[in-house]
Write an enzyme that holds these catalytic residues in place. Structure first.
Site, PDB file in Angstrom:
ATOM      1  CE1 TYR A  52     -10.763  30.614  27.801  1.00  0.00           C
ATOM      2  CE2 TYR A  52     -10.304  32.867  28.529  1.00  0.00           C
ATOM      3  CZ  TYR A  52     -11.017  31.994  27.729  1.00  0.00           C
ATOM      4  OH  TYR A  52     -11.957  32.453  26.862  1.00  0.00           O
ATOM      5  CB  CYS A  85       4.185   1.588  28.510  1.00  0.00           C
ATOM      6  SG  CYS A  85       4.226   1.433  30.313  1.00  0.00           S
TER       7      CYS A  85
END
Length: 568
Positions: A426, A42
């Site tokens: 968050y 890859c």
């Protein structure tokens, strides 16, 4: 116990290392016909482009390191030429001198991988036409670039490898034209999401020839000429064939193993083939798709590594299963990230799955924290159950993180209601209190509950031609002035309640804003005042970006809906 493994790289090398960790006494022989037994395939495009500078960085293990750490006999440039399942032997050719010998086994693992598709075009075997599947290919291509300083390249194929090599050739200083037979790049994406990528690529200077195939190459003193099925000819200094891969299963077929989809090797959940004592893993094996339940072929490094581990477990008596693949993938294109998991619209239709898409535009992190960009998310769900079927995401920051969450939700069989309830990390630099994944769940819930009815960008031309309906634009004055649909009535959202009397309540109104959020609020206002309406999924910004990407001569100022403050 003696285990012979045919093929290295992801599946074979993973199986070998797992076998040794489980059984210190096993004799393990790995046969690899290339010169590299375990390498980062890859990473090959990034070596060609110079991002990865050293060749040794591509080599994960060598025969010496396999022996030193694991006492695994890894033999490079040794090609398995035949298998006798009855005698449990493999005939091996030494590529250095062509001599052959026979290797016995108690258990055999096939990890032959896939081979590049190379159509028998005139001139395809020339010195300026390359493929990119192994380290030798990458070395040849990079060596040609360093020695010849080419200026122009043609890349045949607009899939993951084709676009990655196009980016890296541009990084190396070449101008690049990508030729793709299909009408779009990146087959895992639906056409509208691919169009956004196409617009971005053109903005980066990549030339695209979509719906065109190469019919011949001709090499001359001045370089290379590629003839296209459209009649056009392209001049280049080199070409890269990246039209896809097929499972390399000639050895398995000759040994009488059962083959399945696209000639792949049929295996059970324990990675056993139809022949006793023979396992198969990696890009050459047939898998079951998680979403459709259908047999398919998915060539990705993650599944190949897991399959190698599972085969090793079962050889060592540890029950282990590989149940399905879902095709989770990601690609970097210059500054853009594109990711997908599950099925797209075409795949859902082919599998007779009812699939409803929702398109959302969400900030990568809190908009009041500097540097945010937007992520375009297309999520497909089953309208009668809310089951998640697939997702496609495009953006500049946090794309792969959200796709990983959606891939996990898909694996867990979650519904849109589960997405809405996910408690995700968050903080202002990282996300918003309502994460993009939550937002997709909220909108799917609203559609399922009938709180809003959607329409999609491809329906817009028919809507605009229907005199019995109305089109309402609820964006602000500046947005309207920058570009709008001539047929639309313009009422900014904040003025809508006071101006309802100006709308024909006998019509059905098709409402849009930039992203679909304000027009959803407008639809709630209209519907609660007895006016039937539909909300444009993804908004005018998505529609405009798709049109920009479909246009062969795009307006490069379009597409800002993806990137927030960054214009594509």
């Amino acid at each position: 116990m003696k285990v012979v493994i045919i093929g290295g790289v992801a599946g074979g090398a993973s199986a070998a290392a797992r076998l040794r960790r489980l059984d210190e006494s096993a004799e393990i022989v790995m046969l690899e016909r290339s010169g590299y037994v375990s390498y980062a395939n890859c990473g090959l495009p990034y070596y060609v482009g110079g991002t990865i500078k050293e060749k040794r960085a591509l080599t994960l293990q060598t025969p010496e390191s396999f022996w030193g750490r694991f006492r695994i006999d890894a033999r490079v440039r040794h090609e398995a030429v035949s298998i006798d399942p009855e005698a449990r032997t493999v005939t091996v050719r030494r590529l250095a001198d062509g001599s052959q010998y026979s290797e016995t086994y108690d258990e055999l693992i096939l990890a032959p991988g896939a081979k590049p598709i190379c159509p028998p075009l005139p001139g395809v075997g020339g010195s300026r036409v390359f493929t990119l599947r192994n380290v030798e290919n990458a070395l040849a291509l990079r060596g040609f670039i360093q020695q010849n300083a080419p200026k122009r390249a043609v890349v045949v194929g607009g899939g993951y490898i084709g676009l990655e090599i196009a980016e890296n050739l541009m990084q190396a200083g070449l101008s690049v034209t990508v030729v793709e037979l299909a009408p779009q790049v990146l087959a895992p994406l639906d056409g509208d999401m691919a169009a956004i990528v196409q617009g971005y690529l053109r903005g980066q200077g990549v030339q695209l020839r979509l719906g065109a195939g190469v019919t011949a190459f001709q090499e001359g003193p001045g370089g290379l000429t590629a003839s296209l099925s459209t009649g056009e000819t392209l001049s280049a200094d080199l070409a890269v064939m990246a039209v896809g891969v097929v499972p390399d299963t000639g050895l398995a077929k000759a040994a009488g193993l059962e083959l399945g989809a696209k000639g792949s090797i049929v295996v059970d959940a324990e990675m056993r083939t139809s022949a006793p004592h023979i396992f198969a893993v990696g890009d050459a094996v047939q898998v079951k798709h998680l979403v459709t339940g259908q047999n398919t072929l998915i060539s990705l490094a993650g599944p190949a590594n897991r399959q190698g581990r599972i085969a090793a477990d079962n050889i060592c008596g540890i029950p282990s299963r590989y149940d399905s693949s879902q095709g989770s993938s990601v690609i970097k294109l210059f500054g853009l990230t594109v990711a997908a998991t599950g099925v797209n619209g075409r795949q859902a239709a082919a599998a007779n799955l009812a699939a409803e898409p929702v398109i959302t535009l969400s900030a990568s992190h809190a908009t009041y924290y500097p540097g945010f960009s937007n992520i375009t998310v297309k999520t497909l769900f089953e309208p009668h159950t809310g089951r998640l079927l697939g997702a496609q995401l495009i953006g500049f920051e946090g794309v792969e993180k959200r796709c990983d969450v959606l891939a996990t939700a898909l694996r867990a069989g979650m519904t849109c209601h589960d997405l809405a309830e996910l408690e995700l990390c968050y903080a202002p630099p990282y996300s918003s209190a309502k994460d993009p994944v939550n937002m997709a769940g909220f909108i799917m819930q609203n559609v399922l509950a009938g709180r809003v009815q959607q329409f999609h960008w491809e329906q817009l031309p028919a809507v605009l031609m229907d005199p019995s309906v109305g089109v309402l634009d609820v964006r602000e004055e500046g947005e309207w002035a920058a570009g709008h649909l001539e047929e639309a009535v313009h009422i900014p959202l904040n003025e809508l309640r006071e101006r309802l009397a100006g709308l024909d309540a006998g019509k059905t109104w098709y409402v849009h804003c930039h992203s679909g959020l304000r027009s959803y609020i407008a639809c709630r206002i209209l519907s609660q005042n007895g006016i039937r309406c539909f909300n444009l999924s993804g908004g005018y910004g998505f529609y405009e970006a798709v049109q920009n990407g479909l246009d062969a001569t795009p307006r490069h100022d379009c597409g800002a809906q993806i990137a927030g403050g960054r214009t594509l």
